[in-house]
Design a protein around this motif. Structure first.
Motif, PDB file in Angstrom:
ATOM      1  N   UNK A   1      -3.316  31.378  11.115  1.00  0.00           N
ATOM      2  CA  UNK A   1      -4.611  31.122  11.446  1.00  0.00           C
ATOM      3  C   UNK A   1      -5.142  29.925  10.406  1.00  0.00           C
ATOM      4  N   UNK A   2      -5.103  30.178   9.225  1.00  0.00           N
ATOM      5  CA  UNK A   2      -5.502  29.270   8.023  1.00  0.00           C
ATOM      6  C   UNK A   2      -4.852  27.877   8.306  1.00  0.00           C
ATOM      7  N   UNK A   3      -3.334  27.911   8.685  1.00  0.00           N
ATOM      8  CA  UNK A   3      -2.589  26.783   8.794  1.00  0.00           C
ATOM      9  C   UNK A   3      -3.240  25.850  10.100  1.00  0.00           C
ATOM     10  N   UNK A   4      -3.505  26.663  10.780  1.00  0.00           N
ATOM     11  CA  UNK A   4      -3.808  26.211  12.358  1.00  0.00           C
ATOM     12  C   UNK A   4      -5.160  25.361  12.015  1.00  0.00           C
ATOM     13  N   UNK A   5      -6.253  25.924  11.477  1.00  0.00           N
ATOM     14  CA  UNK A   5      -7.514  25.248  11.054  1.00  0.00           C
ATOM     15  C   UNK A   5      -7.144  23.997  10.428  1.00  0.00           C
ATOM     16  N   UNK A   6      -6.438  24.129   9.200  1.00  0.00           N
ATOM     17  CA  UNK A   6      -6.058  22.892   8.514  1.00  0.00           C
ATOM     18  C   UNK A   6      -5.339  21.620   9.582  1.00  0.00           C
ATOM     19  N   UNK A   7      -4.416  22.140  10.468  1.00  0.00           N
ATOM     20  CA  UNK A   7      -3.903  21.224  11.085  1.00  0.00           C
ATOM     21  C   UNK A   7      -5.029  20.679  12.056  1.00  0.00           C
ATOM     22  N   UNK A   8      -5.717  21.448  12.759  1.00  0.00           N
ATOM     23  CA  UNK A   8      -6.840  20.939  13.449  1.00  0.00           C
ATOM     24  C   UNK A   8      -7.456  19.865  12.908  1.00  0.00           C
TER      25      UNK A   8
END
Ligand code: PLP
Length: 342
Positions: A66-73
Motif C-alpha cells: 500500500x505504501x508503495x502504491x500510494x507513492x506510485x499514484x
C-alpha cells in the motif's frame, strides 16, 4: 467538544505531543492529522517526494504494498524490493540496492507488517540507510507504542503512527514524526499539497492549533492513553508485548499449528498470523470464535485470504485476554490448550 482555537485545546495538544515524543524517544517534530494511518502515509509521501523522484520501496506484505502504491499514484518512481509474504526484509539487500543506485532519494519501509505477523529489523535497516545518507520513511502503524523504536538514536526521518493500535485510542488520528533532514527535503519539495502540508501544520501547532478542525475527541482519548502508558512505563509495555507474542506463538505451536512468519528473529510481538489447517474453513472458525467466545480474529489479505487467521495482541490487551483468545482457538479447532484463566 471544546473550542479547538482555545487555550484548553492548546494545552491538550502540547500534552499529547510531549507524551508521544517521550514514547518514541524523540525530540523531532510530531505533526497530527485527522486521518486514519493511511492518511499519515499519504502525507509523508506528498511532503517528502515529488513526481519523478526515485525511491527504494521495501515490501514484505499488504501494507508495504500500500505504501508503495500510494507513492506510485503520485508519480514517484519506485524501485521495488519485494519479499515473500512471511519473510522479513534483509538489510544487506537494501545496502546493495542503495550502493548500486545513487538516484534513490529515500527508502520506504513497513516496520511491522500486520498482514503477515513479521517485524522488520528497523534499527539495522535505519543504520544501512543512514550510512548511505538517504531518507528513511517508516510505516510504524502497528508497532509504534508497543515495540521499541528510538526515532532519534536510529535516525528515522519520517515515522508514521495511527491512533487505533498500540495507542489504545479510537481510529481517526494519525501523526508523523519528522527529522531535521526530512524538513530540508520537505522545504525544497515543490510538489503541491494542502491538507497534508507539513509546514502549515507545524506553523499552527507551534501556536497550539491545527490548520483545520482537529479530531478533538481523539485527543482526549490519546491524552488518557498516554497517561496509562506513562504509568506502565515504556520498558514494561515492550516487555508485556514480548510476553504476549511469545505466549501466543508457543500456544500455536503446542496446538500443532503453523505460523506464517518464517524467521523467529522477526516474529511480530503485536500480531501473529497462523495458517489455517486444511480441515477448517476460516469463515466458520471466525464466526464460531465470535459467537461462542466473543473473540474477534482477522483473516488473511490478498493472496492469504482464507489461508490464515491473525491474532492482534497489542495495546489495551493483557496476558489474560491472550490466553482467553488462544483457549477459544484451541476449542474451535479441536486442539484444546491447558491454560487456566485466573
Ligand atoms: C502496518 C499498517 N500500515 C497501514 C495501515 C493502514 O492504516 P489505516 O487502516 O488506519 O488507514 C495499517 C492498518 O492496519 C497497518 O497495520
Amino acid at each position: 467538544m471544546i473550542n479547538h482555537r482555545s487555550p484548553e485545546f492548546a494545552a491538550l495538544l502540547t500534552r499529547t505531543l510531549e507524551g508521544v515524543k517521550r514514547a518514541l524517544y524523540t525530540q523531532n517534530d510530531v505533526l497530527f492529522f485527522a486521518a486514519s494511518g493511511t492518511g499519515g502515509l499519504e502525507a509523508t509521501l506528498v511532503n517528502l517526494l515529488a513526481p519523478g523522484d526515485y525511491v527504494l520501496g521495501v515490501t514484505i506484505g499488504a501494507f508495504g504494498n500500500r505504501f508503495l502504491e500510494i507513492a506510485e499514484r503520485f508519480g514517484v518512481q519506485v524501485q521495488r524490493l519485494e519479499y515473500a509474504w512471511g519473510d522479513p526484509a534483509d538489510p544487506t539487500d537494501i545496502d546493495r540496492a542503495l550502493a548500486a543506485n545513487p538516484a534513490l532519494k529515500a527508502v520506504l519501509v513497513t516496520h511491522n507488517e500486520t498482514s503477515t505477523g513479521v517485524a522488520n529489523d528497523l534499527q539495522a535497516i535505519a543504520a544501512v540507510v543512514k550510512r548511505h545518507n538517504r531518507l528513511l520513511a517508516v510505516d510504524a502503524i502497528s508497532s509504534a507504542g508497543a515495540l521499541p523504536i528510538e526515532v532519534d538514536a536510529w535516525g528515522i526521518d519520517v515515522l508514521v503512527c495511527g491512533s487505533q493500535k498500540a495507542w489504545m485510542t479510537p481510529p481517526g488520528l494519525a501523526w508523523v514524526v519528522v527529522s531535521a533532514r526530512a524538513w530540508e527535503a520537505v522545504k525544497a519539495n515543490p510538489a503541491p499539497r494542502f491538507y497534508w502540508d507539513f509546514a502549515e501544520t507545524k506553523k499552527y501547532q507551534d501556536r497550539g492549533q491545527t490548520p483545520a478542525t482537529p479530531a478533538v475527541s481523539n485527543f482526549y482519548a490519546l491524552d488518557t492513553a498516554l497517561s496509562l502508558m506513562e504509568k506502565e512505563g515504556m520498558e514494561r509495555i515492550f516487555a508485556r508485548h514480548r510476553r504476549m507474542g511469545a505466549l501466543t506463538r508457543r500456544a500455536i505451536k503446542d496446538m500443532g499449528l503453523e505460523l506464517l512468519a518464517t524467521s523467529p528473529r522477526h516474529y511480530s510481538d503485536t500480531v501473529t498470523a497462523v495458517k489455517i489447517p486444511a480441515s477448517h474453513d476460516f469463515k466458520q472458525v471466525s464466526a464460531r470464535l465470535q459467537s461462542e467466545f466473543g473473540v474477534v480474529v482477522a483473516g488473511g489479505q490478498g493472496p492469504l485470504a482464507g489461508k490464515i487467521l491473525r491474532i492482534g495482541h497489542l495495546g489495551y490487551v493483557t496476558l489474560h485476554d491472550v490466553k482467553h483468545c488462544l483457549n477459544a482457538i484451541g476449542a474451535v479447532l479441536g486442539r484444546p490448550l491447558p491454560f487456566t484463566l485466573r
